[in-house]
Design a protein around this motif. Structure first.
Motif, PDB file in Angstrom:
ATOM      1  N   MET A 144       0.841  -1.215   0.000  1.00 45.73           N
ATOM      2  CA  MET A 144       0.000   0.000   0.000  1.00 45.73           C
ATOM      3  C   MET A 144       0.868   1.254   0.000  1.00 45.73           C
ATOM      4  N   SER A 145       0.803   2.001  -1.053  1.00 36.22           N
ATOM      5  CA  SER A 145       1.684   3.154  -1.171  1.00 36.22           C
ATOM      6  C   SER A 145       1.085   4.454  -0.644  1.00 36.22           C
ATOM      7  N   LEU A 146      -0.153   4.437  -0.221  1.00 32.28           N
ATOM      8  CA  LEU A 146      -0.690   5.654   0.389  1.00 32.28           C
ATOM      9  C   LEU A 146       0.097   5.954   1.663  1.00 32.28           C
ATOM     10  N   LYS A 147       0.415   4.884   2.389  1.00 33.07           N
ATOM     11  CA  LYS A 147       1.233   5.041   3.593  1.00 33.07           C
ATOM     12  C   LYS A 147       2.547   5.750   3.265  1.00 33.07           C
ATOM     13  N   HIS A 148       3.174   5.345   2.186  1.00 34.12           N
ATOM     14  CA  HIS A 148       4.446   5.952   1.804  1.00 34.12           C
ATOM     15  C   HIS A 148       4.265   7.404   1.373  1.00 34.12           C
ATOM     16  N   THR A 149       3.163   7.660   0.679  1.00 32.26           N
ATOM     17  CA  THR A 149       2.884   9.037   0.264  1.00 32.26           C
ATOM     18  C   THR A 149       2.749   9.938   1.487  1.00 32.26           C
ATOM     19  N   LEU A 150       1.969   9.486   2.454  1.00 33.22           N
ATOM     20  CA  LEU A 150       1.757  10.290   3.657  1.00 33.22           C
ATOM     21  C   LEU A 150       3.070  10.485   4.409  1.00 33.22           C
ATOM     22  N   LEU A 151       3.835   9.420   4.555  1.00 32.04           N
ATOM     23  CA  LEU A 151       5.131   9.536   5.224  1.00 32.04           C
ATOM     24  C   LEU A 151       6.054  10.479   4.452  1.00 32.04           C
ATOM     25  N   GLY A 152       6.008  10.401   3.136  1.00 30.10           N
ATOM     26  CA  GLY A 152       6.838  11.258   2.303  1.00 30.10           C
ATOM     27  C   GLY A 152       6.562  12.727   2.543  1.00 30.10           C
ATOM     28  N   PHE A 153       5.312  13.091   2.598  1.00 36.25           N
ATOM     29  CA  PHE A 153       4.957  14.493   2.845  1.00 36.25           C
ATOM     30  C   PHE A 153       5.255  14.904   4.289  1.00 36.25           C
ATOM     31  N   LEU A 154       4.927  14.003   5.224  1.00 35.30           N
ATOM     32  CA  LEU A 154       5.173  14.333   6.635  1.00 35.30           C
ATOM     33  C   LEU A 154       6.661  14.468   6.928  1.00 35.30           C
ATOM     34  N   ASN A 155       7.455  13.817   6.122  1.00 38.99           N
ATOM     35  CA  ASN A 155       8.899  13.908   6.281  1.00 38.99           C
ATOM     36  C   ASN A 155       9.407  15.322   5.956  1.00 38.99           C
ATOM     37  N   LEU A 156       8.655  16.028   5.136  1.00 40.11           N
ATOM     38  CA  LEU A 156       9.033  17.398   4.785  1.00 40.11           C
ATOM     39  C   LEU A 156       8.447  18.409   5.757  1.00 40.11           C
ATOM     40  N   ASN A 157       7.289  18.051   6.325  1.00 40.07           N
ATOM     41  CA  ASN A 157       6.578  19.000   7.178  1.00 40.07           C
ATOM     42  C   ASN A 157       5.465  18.313   7.969  1.00 40.07           C
ATOM     43  N   SER A 158       5.344  18.623   9.236  1.00 41.13           N
ATOM     44  CA  SER A 158       4.229  18.109  10.028  1.00 41.13           C
ATOM     45  C   SER A 158       2.951  18.789   9.565  1.00 41.13           C
ATOM     46  N   MET A 159       1.885  18.013   9.466  1.00 43.85           N
ATOM     47  CA  MET A 159       0.606  18.633   9.077  1.00 43.85           C
ATOM     48  C   MET A 159      -0.576  17.723   9.374  1.00 43.85           C
ATOM     49  N   THR A 160      -1.777  18.229   9.074  1.00 46.38           N
ATOM     50  CA  THR A 160      -3.007  17.479   9.326  1.00 46.38           C
ATOM     51  C   THR A 160      -3.374  16.622   8.107  1.00 46.38           C
ATOM     52  N   GLY A 161      -4.327  15.739   8.312  1.00 48.75           N
ATOM     53  CA  GLY A 161      -4.817  14.907   7.220  1.00 48.75           C
ATOM     54  C   GLY A 161      -5.406  15.750   6.105  1.00 48.75           C
ATOM     55  N   TYR A 162      -6.109  16.768   6.505  1.00 50.75           N
ATOM     56  CA  TYR A 162      -6.738  17.678   5.543  1.00 50.75           C
ATOM     57  C   TYR A 162      -5.693  18.363   4.672  1.00 50.75           C
ATOM     58  N   GLU A 163      -4.619  18.801   5.311  1.00 51.29           N
ATOM     59  CA  GLU A 163      -3.540  19.467   4.566  1.00 51.29           C
ATOM     60  C   GLU A 163      -2.793  18.488   3.656  1.00 51.29           C
ATOM     61  N   LEU A 164      -2.630  17.272   4.135  1.00 50.66           N
ATOM     62  CA  LEU A 164      -1.987  16.245   3.313  1.00 50.66           C
ATOM     63  C   LEU A 164      -2.769  16.043   2.019  1.00 50.66           C
ATOM     64  N   LYS A 165      -4.071  15.987   2.166  1.00 49.74           N
ATOM     65  CA  LYS A 165      -4.937  15.827   0.997  1.00 49.74           C
ATOM     66  C   LYS A 165      -4.744  16.980   0.005  1.00 49.74           C
ATOM     67  N   LYS A 166      -4.637  18.185   0.511  1.00 47.69           N
ATOM     68  CA  LYS A 166      -4.446  19.354  -0.351  1.00 47.69           C
ATOM     69  C   LYS A 166      -3.136  19.254  -1.135  1.00 47.69           C
ATOM     70  N   HIS A 167      -2.084  18.846  -0.421  1.00 45.20           N
ATOM     71  CA  HIS A 167      -0.796  18.702  -1.098  1.00 45.20           C
ATOM     72  C   HIS A 167      -0.854  17.622  -2.176  1.00 45.20           C
ATOM     73  N   MET A 168      -1.510  16.518  -1.844  1.00 48.47           N
ATOM     74  CA  MET A 168      -1.644  15.457  -2.838  1.00 48.47           C
ATOM     75  C   MET A 168      -2.404  15.945  -4.062  1.00 48.47           C
ATOM     76  N   ASP A 169      -3.472  16.685  -3.825  1.00 49.43           N
ATOM     77  CA  ASP A 169      -4.278  17.184  -4.945  1.00 49.43           C
ATOM     78  C   ASP A 169      -3.481  18.099  -5.869  1.00 49.43           C
ATOM     79  N   LYS A 170      -2.496  18.768  -5.310  1.00 46.42           N
ATOM     80  CA  LYS A 170      -1.729  19.711  -6.119  1.00 46.42           C
ATOM     81  C   LYS A 170      -0.492  19.103  -6.759  1.00 46.42           C
ATOM     82  N   SER A 171       0.006  17.991  -6.213  1.00 51.29           N
ATOM     83  CA  SER A 171       1.254  17.465  -6.767  1.00 51.29           C
ATOM     84  C   SER A 171       1.182  16.000  -7.189  1.00 51.29           C
ATOM     85  N   THR A 172       0.956  15.093  -6.253  1.00 56.25           N
ATOM     86  CA  THR A 172       0.968  13.674  -6.631  1.00 56.25           C
ATOM     87  C   THR A 172      -0.317  13.252  -7.337  1.00 56.25           C
ATOM     88  N   GLN A 173      -1.314  14.094  -7.250  1.00 55.53           N
ATOM     89  CA  GLN A 173      -2.623  13.868  -7.895  1.00 55.53           C
ATOM     90  C   GLN A 173      -2.614  12.951  -9.131  1.00 55.53           C
TER      91      GLN A 173
END
Lengths: 183, 183
Positions: free
Chosen positions: A1-30
């Motif tokens: 399951m690579s969603l776990k890796h995606t979330l870890l990847g973003f959190l590794n750059l910056n602490s944030m909420t689930g909502y914010e993670l979704k926003k980042h995904m929508d703009k880049s890994t989308q």
DNA sequence: ATGTCCATGTAACGGGTTACATGATTGC
DNA sequence: GCAATCATGTAACCCGTTACATGGACAT
């Protein structure tokens, strides 16, 4: 399951909420990895249960409390192990559009052309998005965070998206011509 | 679920067994729609329960009896309804390779290059496959069945695969150069 | 008034993978 | 002897989508 890796990847750059993670995904890994909030929240919970992230609660009123996720050492190790792991096979793809076209030979010429025109319009729209929003998002993140090395990879992956879409458009235009002339 | 449509699509051209359906998929739809036998068999069962296909049993010894599936009128209607249905959105893609590269900025240059080289080798292999096996398979089916109109779409979709792979290779070569020079 | 943004989730379901199970025949 | 081909499947599990649920703030 690579969603776990995606979330870890973003959190590794910056602490944030689930909502914010979704926003980042929508703009880049989308365009190569997406997820709904209804999948992100339970996944973050699992990450926490496995000790890969920690939660810090920031109370709010009028809204549910913010849950700010931070990657742990263990989480970082897990991410790195995945990143380093050699790529030994290509991603198996599923594309219902190509599938439909593959079986559309016996359809009315007009319907096939309609399908192709629809996809062409959608791809042209996407190309614009790569060249504008996605491009400026990548540039913005690089200048904000000063992550030069990451920037090269982000830029490359964005470039891939643009070239893929361009190739798709060229193929569609050619195929439309072929169908018009031969069917 | 488009596996149902894939199976109906092939059965619409020819009655056959689950095992044979898998072989056809491996040779043609493989690169945009694949499935394991362990998914194909239960799916065929469901298609039969819904009256979209019928089963004819051909006894064999030493092997399990062959189950030859034939599409019904209802099945054909269902397939056609799906084929005609307008395409209103692009297929959401998931590609763990691009995902990994996206997050690989902080890795050792050598590891990134190793990833890129691995993918390059795999894509070159695939390109050859498109240009040889897949191409001759498409030509063979067209000449065997005399399905000229279907042939145009099969050829086009195969062409897509070849061009996509070619684009991927070009991008990899360029990205390898970029990483070598700038990281 | 209506819709979008913020911010969190749960429940039911469907799609898909992996592992397991059987067993004869053919080719290297 | 060992692997591949033919030919069927079941069971457990994981991944992912869709629908449902809450509710204030702010813009049109």
């Amino acid at each position: 399951m690579s969603l776990k890796h995606t979330l870890l990847g973003f959190l590794n750059l910056n602490s944030m909420t689930g909502y914010e993670l979704k926003k980042h995904m929508d703009k880049s890994t989308q365009f190569f990895w997406h997820a709904q909030l209804s999948q992100i929240y339970p996944t973050l919970k699992k990450l926490e249960q496995n000790g890969l992230v920690t939660i810090e609660i920031e109370p709010q009123d009028g809204k549910p409390d913010k849950k700010i996720y931070t990657i742990t050492k263990k989480g970082n190790d897990k991410l790195l192990a995945w990143l380093i792991k050699p790529i030994v096979q290509l991603t198996p793809t599923k594309d219902f559009i190509l599938l439909k076209l593959f079986f559309s030979g016996s359809l009315d010429k007009e319907i096939i052309l309609q399908h192709l025109q629809n996809v062409l319009a959608l791809q042209r729209q996407r190309l614009k998005q790569y060249q504008t929003h996605t491009k400026s998002y990548v540039e913005q993140i690089i200048s904000e965070t000063g992550l030069q090395t990451e920037g090269i990879m982000w830029g490359s992956v964005r470039q891939f998206g643009e070239e893929y879409t361009q190739m798709y458009i060229t193929w569609l235009e050619y195929t439309i011509k072929t169908v018009k002339e031969t069917l």
